[in-house]
Structure formats: C-alpha cells, structure tokens
Write an enzyme that holds these catalytic residues in place. Structure first.
Site: not given
Length: 600
Positions: A157, A160, A163
């Site tokens: 995933k 982004h 994070h």
C-alpha cells in the site's frame, strides 16, 4: 569550533542561586522544601524583562506550593516577599523583585549581572561536548528505556503523507529522548498480514509482474498488483475465495508462500530504507505484524478466556472483550482469524519481555484513539501493570498536498517534487552560493528541511493545509530560512579574520553592551527550558518556534554588529556569541531531524 572542559559554569550559576533560595526558604515557617533539582528546572529566563536586564525567574506556585494545594495567592505573595527579604544579593545576582500582585503568575525575579551571565553561558555552550551540553541536568529527567514506534507503513500500500507525519514526528521524539540521555529503541512496525497477501499472491500467480520487475520497483509494483486484484475480487467472488485460501495457507506455514512473502518484505524494506535515508531517519528494528501469528495470538486469547474476559457472541461466532458497560471490541472474527488489535496486544507483550520500557510511544494519527484505548484496557485486564506506560502520541492530518501531476500517492513523489521546486528556487535566488548542478545533495537537504520544518512548526494534533510556496520560502519562518542562518554563521566563522581564544575565561564579556547581543544571549539562555517544554508536551513546534525566534535575533545582530576589523578582544567576544548561536541552532535542527548545512 569547541573548547572542552570539566567546568559547567552556567550550571554553577544556577547551583549558587538555588542554594541561596533554599537558604531563604528555610527561614519560612510551615513550608515543604523543594529539591534542588526541582528549583533548577523551575528557573526560567524571563523573556519579558526590560531591555537592558537579564533575569532568571522562579514561579512560586511550582516551588512554594509543592505539597500544599491550599496556598492562596495572597499567602504566596507574602511568602515570596520573605524570600526576597532573606536573599543576599552579590556581584552575580545584583537585585531581586517580586512580580506585581495583579500578574497572572507570581514570580521571584533575580536580576543577573550581564557580564557574569554571558561568561557563564558562553563557556557552558562552547566549553562542553554537544551531547553533554544537551543532556546536562538543568532539569530533572530520569534516564529510562523508551520505545518509539513510528512510520509503520503497510506492505503493498502507498507510503503516503500520513506516514510522513508519523515518520518525522517519531524521529523528532526519538532524537529528543536520545539527546536527553534516554535509552531509545526506534521501531518500525510494518503491516504485512491479512488478505492483501492473498490478493498479491493471486496476482503473482497470474503472472502480472515478474520477481525481477518487483525487485526493481517493489512498492509501486506491489501496489499495482494489489489494486488490480482487489478490483477483480469486488467483481468476482472466486478471486476473494482464492485470496483467502492463499492467506490461510500462509498462516498455516506453507513453505513456498512463506518464502514468497519474505521476499516481498525484503524488497519493500530495501526501497523504504532509501526513502528514509533521504529524510535522515534510521530505525533500530523493523518489526512485522506477521511476527505475531496464530501461536502468539492464541496465547493472548487463552489468557483472556481463562480470566472470563473473552466471550463468544451467540449466533455470530466472533470473540469479544468487554472494556466497560458501553464498549466491547472484537479480537477474533467469525472465521476464526485474529484481528490487528489481537496482534498488537501480542506485540506489546513481546516488547515488554525484550526491553522493559518506562514509556512506549505509538506515533499514530488522531483517528486511532479508540484502538489505543482498547489496547491499554486489554493489557490491563490481562494483569499487565505496565500498560499505563503506553502512550498514543496523536497528530492531525495534512490537507492539500499534491505534485504538478496531481494528488500525491507516494512519499518518494513528494520528496522528488520538493527537490525539483527547491532546485528551481536555488537557480533564481541571489543567496545561492553553491553550484546547483554539482551539489544535488544540498538541494535535497534543503528540500527535506523545508518539508520537515513546515510540518513540525504546526501544533501536533491539528490538521493543516500544505502549501508549496509557503514551505519553500527563504524568508519568514521556514526551514530554508533556518538553514540560511546556519550557513551564514558558518561563513562568518571562516571569514571574520579572528579566532576564539584557547582559554574561554579570557573573553571580556564586559564588552557586551549592544542591545542586539543582550537579546541574543537572553534567547540562548532559554534553550534548555524550551527542550524541557518540548519533552513534557511531546510538542516539536515549541522547539521550532524557538529556533525561529533565535534566527530573527541573529538576523538583526548580524546586520548591525560587525566582527571583522574590530579590536581583538571585542571581535572575540562577539564571535563567541555568534559561534554559540550556531551551535544551539545546529543542535536544535538535529533534534528536529534536519541536517544543518554549512553552505547553500
């Protein structure tokens, strides 16, 4: 430029002052004497003192009120008056006064001789190792085992911008606790468990990507596989069934699938390390959600079942724990598989066994508050008294962050965009002193500095709107401005034509007369109390704003106070102030996670 010695002069000034305060307090009836370390930490540089004066102030409520919550303001003022009456001034503390009774807070203000104060502080900053200066016990901090879990992206995933906040806030906290002398363990807990593996393996089995293609661009390749497989699963139930079957085989220890999963994780970590390196972030350990599989989860569930806290919901098959009269949480799904919370409980128990922590900080956004309430509650129900050592360090979300190509998906895209925009600004800026084409690493450090400082200057728990133009400005309160100030101070040290004396005691601090330098010394004296505030509140914006204030004071002083071509003694004491400022700015930037530049 540094001069090392066993002397700790600013601490000796404080020690002398606190000793005298304690002597005064002993003359007051019915008062609980505070410890010297408490007095030390309570003393603050008064930012509001008159321009030509430097004061240390002692908040009375935090000292005299210790152990007596019923002391009213009138009594407090009277006791403060007794301290003033019993305090003997000298050549260092030239005067003492009480804040007016109408003030919101009551302080005893100690008026310091500016020359003594400056000599002590300059020696303190320039005459000790950087690590020793930061961790010096000007305020009482026990040295403990601290765990900081931060960043924690998911396999397959996007890494982004959510994070990003966890990464740079967690890095700041790790740096701060380390600087203050704690034993810090930096953990990255990667989400690598669940049906996404089944979907990934399904895509691999279909031949959508080869292992060679994945190794070259793992995060994007795995995301593409996951998105494609997930889309198919939404339309075709057989894909979902196949993915669940693959994951169940992995949970059961299938050797081939376990090998594939280990390879996916390794490729992912290799790419993540490259992104972390650009941010200047390192971890002591990468932990995996998959480390806490059936065996570890079963142990947790068994303890809760035996104590009667885990029950099966009739008709559903799910297993739940009741936290209170209104709240219950699920730990086992109807198909028998465990949930993230179950594995988080097992992970916390494992960490306590490996390194018993005084504090374990989870740096995760505001939306996960309920999860951490549940985590601590379940651990408490299991009889773990250390559950109270767990803290959820919350943060808000970033809005409006995008590249020229659209909304940001990957953090690496954000850093590339920041680099490109920074390079364009460098090329057109009159302040650029390096060859931009030959020094891409400087451009990258500037870009990262801009992104980090722009984030950390916000209050941690607030959402904020990101704007590229604001973040990359070289004027105002930005990371670029802080780097410019640091580079300018480095240039001054090289070009001023004078060096500091080998013996810092020979500095003639009586020559410090200009208001700009007095203001600067007052700012430098606040550094440890700023660190204390940041430590107490886990709030980086406190330190960022202090560095902005210091940079503003430096900007004024550098314009009006020359060093070059001055008489030697005058030039040396001025250089000492600018060198001390550079050191404090450098230390502050490093704690924030920014690499200070010497040229830009």
């Amino acid at each position: 430029m540094c001069f090392y010695s066993s002397r700790i002069m600013a601490s000796s000034l404080r020690h002398s002052l606190t000793t005298k305060v304690l002597q005064s307090l002993r003359c007051i009836n019915n008062i609980v004497l505070p410890e010297e370390t408490l007095l030390n930490s309570a003393l603050q540089v008064n930012q509001s003192s008159s321009k030509n004066r430097i004061e240390l102030q002692l908040p009375l409520y935090s000292v005299i009120g210790q152990g007596d919550s019923h002391v009213d303001k009138k009594s407090m003022f009277r006791r403060g008056g007794e301290i003033v009456k019993g305090f003997a001034t000298d050549e260092i503390v030239t005067g003492i006064s009480l804040s007016p009774t109408e003030s919101k807070n009551l302080f005893v203000n100690f008026h310091l001789d500016i020359s003594h104060y400056c000599r002590d502080l300059l020696f303190d900053i320039l005459g000790t190792h950087e690590e020793e200066y930061v961790s010096k016990k000007l305020f009482s901090v026990p040295k403990d085992q601290i765990i900081v879990e931060f960043s924690s992206p998911n396999i397959a995933k996007p890494f982004h911008v959510g994070h990003l906040r966890s990464t740079i806030h967690g890095n700041f906290l790790s740096n701060l606790f380390t600087a203050l002398g704690h034993n810090v363990k930096r953990l990255n807990y990667l989400g690598d468990w669940g049906t996404q593996f089944g979907l990934l393996q399904f895509g691999l089995d279909q031949g959508w990507f080869s292992w060679d293609e994945i190794s070259k661009n793992p995060i994007r390749s795995l995301l593409e596989i996951y998105v494609k497989a997930n889309a198919l699963a939404e339309k075709d139930e057989s894909v979902s069934v196949a993915a669940r079957s693959l994951f169940q085989r992995l949970e059961s220890g299938d050797q081939e699938l376990s090998k594939n999963w280990a390879e996916i994780r390794q490729h992912t970590v290799t790419e993540l390390r490259q992104t972390y390196a650009r941010l200047g972030v390192k971890f002591d350990e990468f932990n995996w959600e998959s480390q806490y599989g059936i065996k570890e989860s079963t142990e947790v569930l068994s303890i809760l079942e035996k104590s009667g806290h885990l029950v099966t919901r009739a008709g559903e098959g799910t297993k739940v724990v009741r936290l209170n009269e209104k709240k219950m949480v699920t730990l086992v799904k109807s198909d028998g598989s465990s949930l993230y919370l179950t594995r988080d409980v097992a992970a916390a128990i494992d960490r306590w066994g490996k390194f018993p922590f005084r504090r374990m900080l989870y740096v995760v956004d505001n939306a996960q508050s309920d999860h951490f309430v549940a985590l601590k509650s379940i651990l408490s129900l299991m009889g773990h008294a250390w559950a109270s050592n767990i803290e959820h360090v919350k943060f808000g979300r970033i809005k409006g962050m995008s590249t020229r190509k659209g909304t940001i998906v990957f953090l690496s895209d954000l850093l590339d965009e920041a680099h490109a925009r920074m390079k364009a600004k460098q090329i057109t800026s009159q302040n650029t002193r390096v060859n931009v084409e030959e020094n891409p690493q400087i451009t990258d450090i500037l870009a990262v500095s801009a992104v980090i400082i722009n984030d950390l200057k916000q209050r941690r728990q607030r959402d904020y709107v990101f704007n590229w133009d604001d973040a990359l400005q070289d004027k105002g309160d930005t990371g670029i401005r802080l780097q410019y100030t640091h580079s300018r101070l480095h240039s001054l040290e090289k070009m001023c034509g004078v060096r500091l004396p080998d013996d810092l005691d020979s500095l003639d601090t009586s020559l410090i007369q200009e208001q700009e330098l007095i203001d600067l010394m007052r700012d430098l004296g606040r550094f440890h109390q700023v660190l204390q505030d940041s430590y107490i509140h886990l709030e980086p914006c406190t330190l960022v704003r202090y560095l902005f204030d210091l940079s503003h004071s430096l900007g004024v002083a550098l314009k009006t106070i020359p060093v070059k071509s001055q008489e030697t003694e005058l030039a040396q004491v001025r250089l000492a102030i600018f060198s001390a400022s550079k050191r404090i700015l450098s230390i502050g930037l490093k704690i924030l996670g920014v690499q200070p530049l010497e040229e830009m």
